[in-house]
Scaffold this motif. Structure first.
Motif, PDB file in Angstrom:
ATOM      1  N   LEU A 177       4.918  -2.179  13.036  1.00 44.70           N
ATOM      2  CA  LEU A 177       4.841  -1.431  11.842  1.00 44.70           C
ATOM      3  C   LEU A 177       3.390  -0.983  11.897  1.00 44.70           C
ATOM      4  CD1 LEU A 177       6.763  -3.405   9.410  1.00 44.70           C
ATOM      5  CD2 LEU A 177       7.491  -0.971  10.200  1.00 44.70           C
ATOM      6  N   LYS A 178       2.268  -1.488  12.134  1.00 46.75           N
ATOM      7  CA  LYS A 178       0.878  -0.922  12.058  1.00 46.75           C
ATOM      8  C   LYS A 178       0.738   0.185  13.004  1.00 46.75           C
ATOM      9  CE  LYS A 178      -2.625  -3.882  11.986  1.00 46.75           C
ATOM     10  NZ  LYS A 178      -3.527  -4.989  11.986  1.00 46.75           N
ATOM     11  N   GLU A 179       1.360   0.178  14.389  1.00 45.12           N
ATOM     12  CA  GLU A 179       1.328   1.089  15.159  1.00 45.12           C
ATOM     13  C   GLU A 179       2.012   2.303  14.953  1.00 45.12           C
ATOM     14  OE1 GLU A 179      -0.372   1.258  18.184  1.00 45.12           O
ATOM     15  OE2 GLU A 179      -1.047  -0.603  17.825  1.00 45.12           O
ATOM     16  N   ALA A 180       3.321   2.151  14.094  1.00 45.89           N
ATOM     17  CA  ALA A 180       3.760   3.327  13.321  1.00 45.89           C
ATOM     18  C   ALA A 180       2.863   4.032  12.289  1.00 45.89           C
ATOM     19  CB  ALA A 180       5.236   2.685  12.978  1.00 45.89           C
ATOM     20  N   VAL A 181       2.395   3.140  11.567  1.00 50.77           N
ATOM     21  CA  VAL A 181       1.364   3.737  10.514  1.00 50.77           C
ATOM     22  C   VAL A 181       0.351   4.579  11.132  1.00 50.77           C
ATOM     23  CG1 VAL A 181      -0.358   3.316   8.799  1.00 50.77           C
ATOM     24  CG2 VAL A 181       1.655   2.002   8.895  1.00 50.77           C
ATOM     25  N   LYS A 182      -0.021   4.306  12.407  1.00 49.35           N
ATOM     26  CA  LYS A 182      -1.160   4.947  13.104  1.00 49.35           C
ATOM     27  C   LYS A 182      -0.495   6.505  13.690  1.00 49.35           C
ATOM     28  CE  LYS A 182      -3.667   1.204  14.976  1.00 49.35           C
ATOM     29  NZ  LYS A 182      -4.181   0.414  16.001  1.00 49.35           N
ATOM     30  N   GLU A 183       0.718   6.275  13.816  1.00 46.36           N
ATOM     31  CA  GLU A 183       1.409   7.350  14.441  1.00 46.36           C
ATOM     32  C   GLU A 183       1.810   8.622  13.180  1.00 46.36           C
ATOM     33  OE1 GLU A 183       2.416   8.863  17.325  1.00 46.36           O
ATOM     34  OE2 GLU A 183       1.499   7.305  18.293  1.00 46.36           O
ATOM     35  N   ALA A 184       1.766   7.674  12.157  1.00 45.21           N
ATOM     36  CA  ALA A 184       2.049   8.810  10.765  1.00 45.21           C
ATOM     37  C   ALA A 184       0.805   9.308  10.496  1.00 45.21           C
ATOM     38  CB  ALA A 184       2.632   7.679   9.807  1.00 45.21           C
ATOM     39  N   LYS A 185      -0.204   8.805  10.461  1.00 43.04           N
ATOM     40  CA  LYS A 185      -1.561   9.227  10.030  1.00 43.04           C
ATOM     41  C   LYS A 185      -1.931  10.347  10.896  1.00 43.04           C
ATOM     42  CE  LYS A 185      -3.162   5.217   7.464  1.00 43.04           C
ATOM     43  NZ  LYS A 185      -2.692   5.869   6.316  1.00 43.04           N
ATOM     44  N   LYS A 186      -1.581  10.059  12.243  1.00 38.70           N
ATOM     45  CA  LYS A 186      -1.989  11.406  13.288  1.00 38.70           C
ATOM     46  C   LYS A 186      -1.112  12.627  12.976  1.00 38.70           C
ATOM     47  CE  LYS A 186      -2.837   7.944  17.157  1.00 38.70           C
ATOM     48  NZ  LYS A 186      -2.357   7.746  18.484  1.00 38.70           N
ATOM     49  N   SER A 187      -0.075  12.500  12.577  1.00 38.98           N
ATOM     50  CA  SER A 187       0.585  13.608  12.237  1.00 38.98           C
ATOM     51  C   SER A 187       0.333  13.864  10.683  1.00 38.98           C
ATOM     52  CB  SER A 187       2.229  13.238  12.450  1.00 38.98           C
ATOM     53  OG  SER A 187       2.451  12.397  11.493  1.00 38.98           O
ATOM     54  N   GLY A 188      -0.232  13.560   9.763  1.00 43.53           N
ATOM     55  CA  GLY A 188      -0.861  13.703   8.520  1.00 43.53           C
ATOM     56  C   GLY A 188       0.037  13.176   7.432  1.00 43.53           C
ATOM     57  N   LYS A 189       0.730  12.318   7.726  1.00 46.54           N
ATOM     58  CA  LYS A 189       1.469  11.678   6.908  1.00 46.54           C
ATOM     59  C   LYS A 189       1.196  10.327   6.249  1.00 46.54           C
ATOM     60  CE  LYS A 189       4.892  14.580   7.810  1.00 46.54           C
ATOM     61  NZ  LYS A 189       5.218  15.743   6.336  1.00 46.54           N
ATOM     62  N   ASP A 190       1.243   9.983   4.956  1.00 47.35           N
ATOM     63  CA  ASP A 190       0.768   8.837   4.371  1.00 47.35           C
ATOM     64  C   ASP A 190       1.840   7.553   4.709  1.00 47.35           C
ATOM     65  OD1 ASP A 190      -1.499   9.917   3.511  1.00 47.35           O
ATOM     66  OD2 ASP A 190      -0.354  10.763   1.661  1.00 47.35           O
ATOM     67  N   ARG A 191       2.883   7.888   4.950  1.00 50.14           N
ATOM     68  CA  ARG A 191       3.884   6.739   5.201  1.00 50.14           C
ATOM     69  C   ARG A 191       4.734   6.857   6.350  1.00 50.14           C
ATOM     70  NH1 ARG A 191       8.402   4.536   0.646  1.00 50.14           N
ATOM     71  NH2 ARG A 191       6.537   3.717  -0.133  1.00 50.14           N
ATOM     72  N   ALA A 192       4.742   5.801   6.998  1.00 50.87           N
ATOM     73  CA  ALA A 192       5.553   5.737   8.258  1.00 50.87           C
ATOM     74  C   ALA A 192       6.983   5.599   7.992  1.00 50.87           C
ATOM     75  CB  ALA A 192       5.041   4.528   9.201  1.00 50.87           C
ATOM     76  N   THR A 193       7.595   6.329   8.933  1.00 56.21           N
ATOM     77  CA  THR A 193       9.273   6.398   8.808  1.00 56.21           C
ATOM     78  C   THR A 193       9.731   5.827  10.273  1.00 56.21           C
ATOM     79  OG1 THR A 193       9.422   8.589   9.896  1.00 56.21           O
ATOM     80  CG2 THR A 193       9.042   8.166   7.571  1.00 56.21           C
ATOM     81  N   ALA A 194      11.040   5.671  10.308  1.00 60.35           N
ATOM     82  CA  ALA A 194      11.990   5.135  11.658  1.00 60.35           C
ATOM     83  C   ALA A 194      11.231   6.131  12.518  1.00 60.35           C
ATOM     84  CB  ALA A 194      13.204   5.082  11.324  1.00 60.35           C
ATOM     85  N   SER A 212       0.706  -1.485   0.160  1.00 60.15           N
ATOM     86  CA  SER A 212       0.064   0.024  -0.122  1.00 60.15           C
ATOM     87  C   SER A 212       1.028   1.368   0.057  1.00 60.15           C
ATOM     88  CB  SER A 212      -1.129   0.119   1.259  1.00 60.15           C
ATOM     89  OG  SER A 212      -0.248   0.068   2.489  1.00 60.15           O
ATOM     90  N   GLY A 213       2.163   1.066   0.280  1.00 55.72           N
ATOM     91  CA  GLY A 213       3.040   2.315   0.184  1.00 55.72           C
ATOM     92  C   GLY A 213       2.977   2.785   1.567  1.00 55.72           C
ATOM     93  N   GLU A 214       2.365   2.374   2.699  1.00 46.67           N
ATOM     94  CA  GLU A 214       2.261   3.093   3.993  1.00 46.67           C
ATOM     95  C   GLU A 214       3.622   2.882   4.830  1.00 46.67           C
ATOM     96  OE1 GLU A 214      -2.126   2.672   5.709  1.00 46.67           O
ATOM     97  OE2 GLU A 214      -1.348   0.868   5.028  1.00 46.67           O
ATOM     98  N   VAL A 215       4.402   1.751   4.430  1.00 44.31           N
ATOM     99  CA  VAL A 215       5.658   1.415   4.980  1.00 44.31           C
ATOM    100  C   VAL A 215       6.562   1.004   3.658  1.00 44.31           C
ATOM    101  CG1 VAL A 215       7.044  -0.320   6.231  1.00 44.31           C
ATOM    102  CG2 VAL A 215       4.773   0.607   7.145  1.00 44.31           C
ATOM    103  N   SER A 216       7.815   1.642   3.453  1.00 51.04           N
ATOM    104  CA  SER A 216       8.830   1.437   2.655  1.00 51.04           C
ATOM    105  C   SER A 216       9.426  -0.202   2.975  1.00 51.04           C
ATOM    106  CB  SER A 216       9.932   2.215   2.703  1.00 51.04           C
ATOM    107  OG  SER A 216      10.913   1.949   3.949  1.00 51.04           O
ATOM    108  N   SER A 217       9.842  -0.591   1.894  1.00 42.71           N
ATOM    109  CA  SER A 217      10.570  -2.222   1.907  1.00 42.71           C
ATOM    110  C   SER A 217      11.846  -2.264   2.932  1.00 42.71           C
ATOM    111  CB  SER A 217      10.824  -2.692   0.810  1.00 42.71           C
ATOM    112  OG  SER A 217      11.577  -2.078   0.188  1.00 42.71           O
ATOM    113  N   THR A 218      12.394  -1.078   2.995  1.00 46.32           N
ATOM    114  CA  THR A 218      13.567  -1.077   3.716  1.00 46.32           C
ATOM    115  C   THR A 218      13.055  -1.022   5.318  1.00 46.32           C
ATOM    116  OG1 THR A 218      14.879   0.471   1.925  1.00 46.32           O
ATOM    117  CG2 THR A 218      15.495   0.543   4.213  1.00 46.32           C
ATOM    118  N   LEU A 219      12.255  -0.121   5.739  1.00 46.15           N
ATOM    119  CA  LEU A 219      11.873   0.014   7.084  1.00 46.15           C
ATOM    120  C   LEU A 219      11.138  -1.505   7.314  1.00 46.15           C
ATOM    121  CD1 LEU A 219      11.316   1.640   9.355  1.00 46.15           C
ATOM    122  CD2 LEU A 219       9.060   2.307   8.624  1.00 46.15           C
ATOM    123  N   ALA A 220      10.404  -2.093   6.495  1.00 49.80           N
ATOM    124  CA  ALA A 220      10.029  -3.193   6.817  1.00 49.80           C
ATOM    125  C   ALA A 220      11.206  -4.288   7.439  1.00 49.80           C
ATOM    126  CB  ALA A 220       9.036  -3.709   5.752  1.00 49.80           C
TER     127      ALA A 220
END
Length: 293
Positions: free
Chosen positions: A201-218, A175-183
């Motif tokens: 990673l699912k928790e990280a995606v939730k954090e990213a969306k809270k901050s208005g981002k589509d993709r989670a990072t480290a 889906s592009g919510e997480v990069s293969s490198t981060l995974a």
């Protein structure tokens, strides 16, 4: 009369044949691409539109098996040509250039060709991992794959581990919510425990969306992990006061005991009691700004 080879279906040159896309077949599940063609994908649609206008310019590769020509390289081009004919009004009589697979090539070599011959839309990391996994199932070692592909053995191993992860994790990559490198980094962090990595990673995606981002990072992974840290239990008033009196010092002054409080101790007392001022027996006062009593 039934054709006995690609040459009999072809029209034109002997080193490069021209076949109808309707005479080219594909094997279900053989291509590493998860979708041979998606009209909602901008790049795929642009390819089909180009084919409708000027035809297929890059040769497909095919081999003969069980009385049919099967594509080993060019699944996306064939699918785009079919879409151009069926939907975009391209000539149904169009012919596409085809070269034949090495007659001595086995299934592993045809599989590997998906990596080395791919000059169009790049395979995704998951699709590459699927090719590498299939090659190991066919007997190739990770080191051999790496050497032939010109990449590191660790990279091959990481991609194979990625495709073996649960769908909950690979879907985040797709889906592009997480990069293969981060995974991959998260998988390695959890020593291959894919379920734990997926949960993080699912928790990280939730954090990213809270901050208005589509993709989670480290950064989002760290933030999510910090929130999972257990909070220290609140201290009772008795414990807090006891800790203060462990730090202060006192001396005897006649019949009285003089207790000396430092600024941090006074601040702690005010925080515990909620008072704005302390009165002592000698009528002196202490406030949050006082340094010493």
């Amino acid at each position: 009369m039934m054709a006995t080879g690609i040459k009999e279906l072809a029209k034109g040159r002997s080193d490069q044949y021209r076949l109808s896309p309707f005479d080219l077949h594909t094997k279900e599940g053989w291509n590493a691409r998860e979708n041979d063609f998606n009209p909602e994908d901008i790049e795929d649609l642009a390819l089909a539109q180009s084919i409708a206008e000027i035809g297929v310019k890059q040769s497909l590769t095919a081999y003969w098996e069980d009385g049919k020509a099967f594509v080993s390289d060019g699944h996306r081009r064939r699918a785009a040509a079919m879409y151009a004919i069926d939907t975009l009004g391209a000539d149904r009589e169009m012919l596409v250039p085809v070269v034949t697979e090495n007659r001595n090539a086995d299934e592993a070599e045809r599989t590997f060709s998906m990596i080395v011959r791919n000059s169009g839309k790049p395979l995704t990391p998951i699709e590459q991992g699927q090719v590498f996994k299939r090659l190991t199932d066919l007997g190739w070692t990770e080191s051999n794959i790496a050497k032939k592909a010109g990449i590191s053995r660790v990279h091959v191993s990481n991609l194979i581990a990625l495709v073996a992860a649960p769908k909950t994790l690979t879907d985040l990559v797709r889906s592009g919510e997480v990069s293969s490198t981060l995974a991959i980094t998260t998988l390695n962090k959890h020593k291959g425990e894919a379920k734990a990595a997926a949960k993080e990673l699912k928790e990280a995606v939730k954090e990213a969306k809270k901050s208005g981002k589509d993709r989670a990072t480290a950064k989002h992974v760290r933030k999510a992990a910090e929130k999972k840290q257990p909070k220290a239990p609140a201290k009772s008033v008795k414990q807090a006061v006891a800790e203060i009196f462990e730090r202060v010092w006192a001396h005897q002054d006649g019949d009285n005991v003089v207790v000396h409080f430092g600024p941090a101790d006074i601040a702690a007392i005010f925080e515990i009691t909620g008072l704005s001022e302390l009165k002592f027996l000698d009528q002196s006062k202490a406030r949050p700004s006082d340094d010493l009593v």
